[in-house]
Design a protein around this motif. Structure first.
Motif, mmCIF file in Angstrom:
data_model
loop_
_atom_site.group_PDB
_atom_site.id
_atom_site.type_symbol
_atom_site.label_atom_id
_atom_site.label_comp_id
_atom_site.label_asym_id
_atom_site.label_seq_id
_atom_site.Cartn_x
_atom_site.Cartn_y
_atom_site.Cartn_z
ATOM 1 N N MET A 1 0.817 -1.204 0.000
ATOM 2 C CA MET A 1 0.000 0.000 0.000
ATOM 3 C C MET A 1 0.855 1.260 0.000
ATOM 4 O O MET A 1 0.540 2.258 0.620
ATOM 5 N N ASP B 1 -4.171 2.863 -3.106
ATOM 6 C CA ASP B 1 -3.706 2.492 -1.777
ATOM 7 C C ASP B 1 -4.864 2.450 -0.776
ATOM 8 O O ASP B 1 -4.933 1.552 0.069
ATOM 9 N N ARG C 1 -8.034 1.955 -1.495
ATOM 10 C CA ARG C 1 -8.869 0.796 -1.815
ATOM 11 C C ARG C 1 -8.256 -0.477 -1.251
ATOM 12 O O ARG C 1 -8.943 -1.311 -0.658
ATOM 13 N N ASP C 2 -6.934 -0.627 -1.412
ATOM 14 C CA ASP C 2 -6.266 -1.817 -0.888
ATOM 15 C C ASP C 2 -6.315 -1.872 0.631
ATOM 16 O O ASP C 2 -6.258 -2.957 1.225
ATOM 17 N N GLN D 1 -11.000 -5.339 -9.101
ATOM 18 C CA GLN D 1 -9.847 -4.510 -8.772
ATOM 19 C C GLN D 1 -9.224 -3.926 -10.026
ATOM 20 O O GLN D 1 -8.862 -2.736 -10.062
#
Length: 219
Positions: free
Chosen positions: A1, A36, A38-39, A180
């Motif tokens: 991230m 980042d 979202r992750d 994704q």
């Protein structure tokens, strides 16, 4: 991230195929921050709308946490384009400060990157070293997300990551690999459009300035 952090380092380390400005880098960084977040399960995309989730990017770096805190939390939420222009304002300078703080006292020496000289940042913003770490190694085809964001700035190729089929059964998740990839593809497309809009605005201002200069040079 750390996609955004690593993207910033790449802009310092890897030559671009075209001139890039602080505004260009700031827009790309704002897009990379969305990936980042979202992750980190701090947001999801509903079409092009950024929907914050309950998590607040805990355990991420300070800039990603700051980005999480700046998400619009009320419907109809914010579009990716709106986020880029709002969050991206001066963002490259923030990443320069972050890099300087992280590398303070580092024994590795180096020259002031051309990137920072071009942007005219102050000595207090200048990273004391040119950090060479895993970020430069990541700018290769097997890190398609980072390579694609670098590509929007003329560094390598800007092809969006291709979804891959899992080789073994995996636990079900709220977001599939295809989802994704779709999110990243959408963010990259909006970043590319914003970069083109920024360049068009720069060209318009140059034309206006040239016309103004010609008026004053006329006999």
């Amino acid at each position: 991230m750390n996609t955004a952090r690593d993207l910033f380092v790449i802009t310092l380390e890897v030559p671009s195929g075209r001139p890039i400005t602080q505004g260009d880098v700031s827009l790309a960084l704002a897009g990379a921050e969305l990936v980042d977040l979202r992750d980190a399960h701090a947001l999801r995309l509903d079409g092009d709308r950024i929907v914050p989730l309950d998590d607040h990017a805990d355990g991420t770096n300070a800039l990603t946490a700051q980005a999480s805190a700046q998400l619009v939390t009320e419907p109809p939420y914010e579009t990716v384009e709106q986020w880029l222009w709002r969050r991206g304002r001066g963002l490259a300078g923030s990443y320069a400060d972050d890099l300087a703080a992280r590398t303070a006292g580092d024994a590795r020496g180096g020259l002031l990157p051309r990137f920072l000289r071009h942007f005219g940042l102050t000595r207090s913003q200048e990273p004391p070293v040119r950090p060479r770490h895993e970020a430069t190694d990541r700018q290769v085809p097997d890190d398609s997300v980072l390579a694609a964001f670098a590509g929007t700035l003329g560094i390598g190729q800007a092809a969006p990551p291709e979804p891959t089929e899992p080789t073994e059964p995996t636990e079900p998740t709220d977001m599939t690999t295809a989802d994704q990839a779709d999110d990243v593809g959408l963010i990259l497309a909006v970043v590319s459009d914003a970069l083109m809009e920024l360049e068009a605005e720069r060209q318009r201002r140059r034309i206006e300035q040239d016309a103004y200069d010609n008026v004053w040079r006329a006999p």
